[in-house]
Design an enzyme around this catalytic site. Structure first.
Site, mmCIF file in Angstrom:
data_model
loop_
_atom_site.group_PDB
_atom_site.id
_atom_site.type_symbol
_atom_site.label_atom_id
_atom_site.label_comp_id
_atom_site.label_asym_id
_atom_site.label_seq_id
_atom_site.Cartn_x
_atom_site.Cartn_y
_atom_site.Cartn_z
ATOM 1 C CD GLU A 1 73.499 20.099 76.228
ATOM 2 O OE1 GLU A 1 73.576 20.751 75.481
ATOM 3 O OE2 GLU A 1 74.933 19.717 76.504
ATOM 4 C CG PHE B 1 82.586 26.841 85.374
ATOM 5 C CD1 PHE B 1 82.776 27.452 84.698
ATOM 6 C CD2 PHE B 1 83.376 25.121 85.134
ATOM 7 C CE1 PHE B 1 82.908 27.221 83.117
ATOM 8 C CE2 PHE B 1 83.627 25.041 84.025
ATOM 9 C CZ PHE B 1 83.435 26.078 82.677
ATOM 10 C CD GLN B 2 79.806 23.949 82.215
ATOM 11 O OE1 GLN B 2 80.370 22.668 82.381
ATOM 12 N NE2 GLN B 2 79.989 24.320 81.247
ATOM 13 C CE LYS C 1 83.836 15.713 87.807
ATOM 14 N NZ LYS C 1 84.817 16.993 86.988
ATOM 15 C CG MET D 1 50.093 29.007 62.762
ATOM 16 S SD MET D 1 48.988 28.064 61.758
ATOM 17 C CE MET D 1 48.219 26.576 62.047
HETATM 18 C C1 LIG Z 1 60.492 27.487 69.415
HETATM 19 C C2 LIG Z 1 58.733 28.570 68.868
HETATM 20 N N1 LIG Z 1 59.366 29.569 68.784
HETATM 21 C C3 LIG Z 1 58.182 30.173 68.209
HETATM 22 C C4 LIG Z 1 57.017 29.440 67.792
HETATM 23 C C5 LIG Z 1 55.621 30.660 67.697
HETATM 24 N N2 LIG Z 1 55.898 29.545 66.374
HETATM 25 C C6 LIG Z 1 54.533 28.779 65.809
HETATM 26 S S1 LIG Z 1 54.388 28.730 64.178
HETATM 27 C C7 LIG Z 1 55.634 29.445 63.789
HETATM 28 C C8 LIG Z 1 56.085 29.334 62.146
HETATM 29 C C9 LIG Z 1 56.641 28.077 61.938
HETATM 30 O O1 LIG Z 1 57.052 28.129 60.742
HETATM 31 P P1 LIG Z 1 57.864 27.015 59.909
HETATM 32 O O2 LIG Z 1 58.699 26.069 61.189
HETATM 33 O O3 LIG Z 1 58.326 27.400 58.499
HETATM 34 O O4 LIG Z 1 56.690 26.043 59.672
HETATM 35 P P2 LIG Z 1 54.939 26.230 58.627
HETATM 36 O O5 LIG Z 1 53.868 27.269 59.861
HETATM 37 O O6 LIG Z 1 55.416 27.342 57.298
HETATM 38 O O7 LIG Z 1 54.290 25.181 58.240
HETATM 39 C C10 LIG Z 1 56.109 29.856 64.945
HETATM 40 C C11 LIG Z 1 57.012 30.824 64.540
HETATM 41 C C12 LIG Z 1 56.785 28.534 68.380
HETATM 42 N N3 LIG Z 1 55.466 27.583 68.455
HETATM 43 N N4 LIG Z 1 58.318 27.555 68.805
#
Ligand SMILES: Cc1ncc(C[n+]2csc(CCOP(=O)(O)OP(=O)(O)O)c2C)c(N)n1
Ligand SMILES: [Mg+2]
Lengths: 174, 568
Positions: free
Chosen positions: B59, B121-122, B171, B480
């Site tokens: 989803e 349920f659900q 439903k 990042m």
């Molecule tokens: C759902 C979610 N979980 C955690 C984060 C925190 N977060 C921000 S950037 C990042 C790293 C992303 O890594 P990647 O997808 O490899 O991209 P890159 O920065 O290496 O280009 C994280 C963990 C987030 N933004 N969203």
């Protein structure tokens, strides 16, 4: 922190109180009290909030965010207007045969009433602005307050914004 | 086989048929969804009376696809999910749409009315859960209300500041049969957004422009929602005011225009941020002064008179003190401003000054022979596609590099998650974007981390034969996070290095689409120019430099004028 009185006219759709209090939580607004009840129009309710805010920006945000709610029809910060504002308190005070008359004497000038009497307590009902209710509570405290419940403030603006006779502007702020 | 769904008041319809008919009335051409117990009646009606339905494999994939669709088409994205887990799987997407003002209409199934509140349920309290993350939500209590509720949901989602609206359908309501009336009109006295700005305020703005010496426009996504790009260009040119974009506003102003200063904010460019810092008049058009844009508020635009045009009055004065508030649609406000008599601002000196910043301190990076630099990769893709592709990104370093280096001449081609910063957004969003614009090249730029959050939707590229090119900017890390740990946590790389990874090529192949792995710029160039020729899906695992960081940067707590990593 400043106290403000805000009223909101809302559709009384289910969940509307939830929407409003949820919004307060989400935006970290402090609510001192909320009252809700039907209005003269079917399906429409009126809410009165007493909130404490840090500055004008916060109260502006609060009213704007409330206004964005689809079920909210009108929001007013009426603090600085001529308003009538009342709350009701029920105060159960310890009493015995000796103090009962004394309490009666205290209650009377407040135009409060004793609405229940038992062997060891009386219940006082007081209506008025917050200051008055608080003064009443203070006076009764020495006798021992067993139970206390307050409705919170409900308010609206006066019929005429020029105040009549002795009706002082509401002084919650001062 | 079709079911009678005439709009005549005599017709007796089931709740589900009513819904399908109401969706058709709203001219919905595609829905993104996933079936389940509580929506069985709705899926049964869809079977009889089809609207194009995209079966995501999660989803979350469905709702991000709907967001991509909404961002690119400007039309509301429509989502269907079942009760309980189906609905809760939508939460991230709903919040993302709320933060980035995307119009969505979401239909969730609910357990039958009679058992609501019994932990059936659900069952999940979806109305309660989604109250703070939707613009509005409804639970349908009786079938007769459904046509009006659907109308209102679409109206609310797309009117004023766009946003997600959820409709929860028990439903039994979906299954019940009744005489329904499709002519009920909407009744929303509490929802009357002001679109027409106050003329006096416009005049004030016009005067402020005439007396300004250092004006700048900050243009956000509101410009795109209001389809006001042309007016923005006209105002900037007529009044000679340089333009800075927010992350989400990119594309609203042509990037190759001399008055364009680039993106502002944490990883924005020096000229843009310095113009925000030094300006004496800041005209915010449809941006919300997000903290990633403003940096430390106490040193934000310290010398400026601030004008703010926004459809949402609550955004005005929320974060930044505003001197000229203008509530209204950006399109109408800019049009009115254009009609005002008056000269352009007299600020040649300022324009020169800012131009120098722009020339001297552009984005910059080092190129190393052996490895692909991620910034170079962005430039390469930009050149190959002539800056004309629809770009969707995930969240992280690659997102910032894409924002810096893939510049746009036109609006509605930039699809990224700003306010919520949702990893897992970028790839499914590309599916919705491609469905919205089948005629356009769509490239999904994703990180090796975030891609793995929603990669199951690869099957849709095969199933729907969508010619999307998925480019994994693979730096072997949650880049990042790694960058912040390097800079602010003394290189303690806690849980940010992805030393073990799937074979992305085989992953693509297992979904029946072509996969490539490239490790040098040459390889990247060859493969990319190859796959950009054809109309088949492809995935390219680009091994980029694992140590590259995003610069320049406004470090947390500092002001826009204190950028680090600016070109020496
Ligand atoms: C759902 C979610 N979980 C955690 C984060 C925190 N977060 C921000 S950037 C990042 C790293 C992303 O890594 P990647 O997808 O490899 O991209 P890159 O920065 O290496 O280009 C994280 C963990 C987030 N933004 N969203
Ligand atoms: Mg990565």
């Amino acid at each position: 922190m400043k106290k403000r009185i805000v009223t909101a006219t809302v559709f009384n759709h289910s969940g509307v109180l939830n929407r409003v209090t949820g919004l307060f939580t989400k935006r970290q607004f402090n609510i001192e009290s909320i009252t809700v009840g039907h209005t003269e129009t079917e399906g429409i309710s009126k809410m009165t909030f007493v909130v404490s805010v840090e500055d004008d920006r916060q109260i502006e945000q609060l009213t704007k965010q409330l206004n964005k709610q689809i079920d909210v029809l009108k929001v007013s910060d009426i603090t600085d207007q001529a308003i009538v504002a009342r709350e009701l308190a029920l105060i159960k005070v310890l009493s015995n045969g000796q103090t009962r008359a004394e309490i009666s004497g205290i209650v009377e000038p407040f135009r409060a009433t004793i609405i229940d009497v038992s062997r060891d307590s009386v219940t006082v009902q007081v209506t008025g602005d917050t200051e008055k209710v608080e003064a009443m509570i203070d006076l009764l405290k020495p006798y021992g307050i067993k139970e206390l419940t307050r409705t919170g403030l409900t308010a609206f603006t006066r019929g005429s914004q020029k105040s009549v006779t002795d009706l002082k502007q509401y002084t919650l702020l001062k | 086989m079709t079911v009678k769904v005439k709009a005549d008041p005599e017709s007796r319809l089931s709740g589900s048929e009513t819904l399908i008919h109401a969706l058709k009335q709203e001219k919905v051409d595609v829905v993104f969804g996933y079936p389940g117990g509580a929506v069985l009646p709705i899926y049964d009606a869809l079977y009889q009376n089809p609207i194009k339905h995209v079966l995501a494999r999660h989803e979350q994939g469905a709702i991000h696809a709907a967001e991509g669709y909404a961002r690119v088409s400007g039309k509301p994205g429509v989502v269907i999910a079942t009760s309980g887990p189906g609905a809760t799987n939508l939460i991230t997407g709903i919040t993302d749409a709320m933060m980035d003002s995307l119009p969505l209409v979401i239909f969730t199934g609910q357990v039958a009315s009679g058992v609501i509140g019994t932990d059936a349920f659900q069952e999940a309290d979806v109305i309660g859960i989604t109250m703070p993350i939707t613009k509005h939500n409804y639970q349908v209590r009786k079938l007769q209300d459904l046509p009006r509720i659907v109308k209102e949901a679409f109206h609310i989602a797309t009117t004023g500041r766009p946003g997600p609206v959820l409709v929860d359908i028990p439903k039994d309501v979906a299954a019940s049969i009744a005489q329904v009336n499709f002519n009920d009109s909407i009744h929303l006295p509490g929802f009357q957004p002001t679109t027409n700005p106050n003329v006096l305020q416009i005049k004030k703005l016009n005067e402020a422009i005439e007396s300004a010496k250092k004006p700048v426009i900050l243009a956000g996504a509101g410009v795109l929602h209001a389809k006001a790009s042309e007016q923005l260009l006209a105002v900037a040119v007529k009044k000679k005011i340089p333009v800075v974009h927010t992350l989400l506003g990119l594309g609203g102003f042509p990037a190759d225009h001399p008055l364009f200063l680039g993106m502002g904010g944490m990883h924005g460019c020096y000229a843009a941020n310095m113009s925000l810092y030094e300006c004496d008049l800041l005209i915010n058009v449809g941006a919300r002064f997000d903290d990633r844009l403003t940096g430390n508020l106490s040193t934000f635009a310290p010398h400026a008179k601030v004008a703010h045009i926004d459809i949402d009055p609550a955004e005005i004065g929320k974060n930044v003190k505003t001197h000229i508030p203008i509530v209204g649609d950006a399109n109408e406000a800019l049009n009115k401003l254009l009609q005002e008599k008056g000269s352009s601002s007299m600020c040649e000196e300022w324009l020169d000054h800012i131009q120098q910043y722009k020339q001297k301190y552009p984005y910059w990076h080092n190129e190393v022979k052996e490895v692909i630099s991620p910034q170079g990769l962005m430039e390469m893709i930009h050149t190959m596609t002539e800056g004309d592709s629809i770009i969707t990104t995930d969240v992280g370093q690659h997102q910032m590099w894409a924002a810096q280096y893939y510049t746009f001449k036109e609006p509605h081609k930039w699809v990224t998650s700003g306010g919520l910063g949702t990893m897992g957004f970028g790839f499914p969003a590309s599916i919705g974007a491609q469905l919205a614009r089948p005629d356009k090249r769509v490239i999904s730029l994703v990180g090796d981390g975030g891609f793995q959050m929603t990669s199951q939707e690869l099957i849709l590229l095969k199933e729907l034969n969508l010619p999307i090119k998925v480019v994994i900017v693979n730096n072997g890390s949650l880049g990042m996070v790694r960058q912040w740990q390097e800079t602010f946590y003394e290189k303690r790389y806690s849980q940010s290095i992805l030393s073990v990874q799937p074979d992305f090529v085989k992953l693509a192949e297992s979904y029946g689409i072509r996969g490539y792995k490239v490790s040098t710029s040459e390889e990247a160039r060859t493969v990319l120019s190859d796959v950009l020729q054809d109309d088949e899906p492809a995935l390219i695992d680009c091994r980029v430099s694992p140590t590259e960081n995003v610069y320049p940067m406004v470090a947390p707590g500092t002001g826009l004028h204190e950028m680090i990593g600016v070109k020496p």
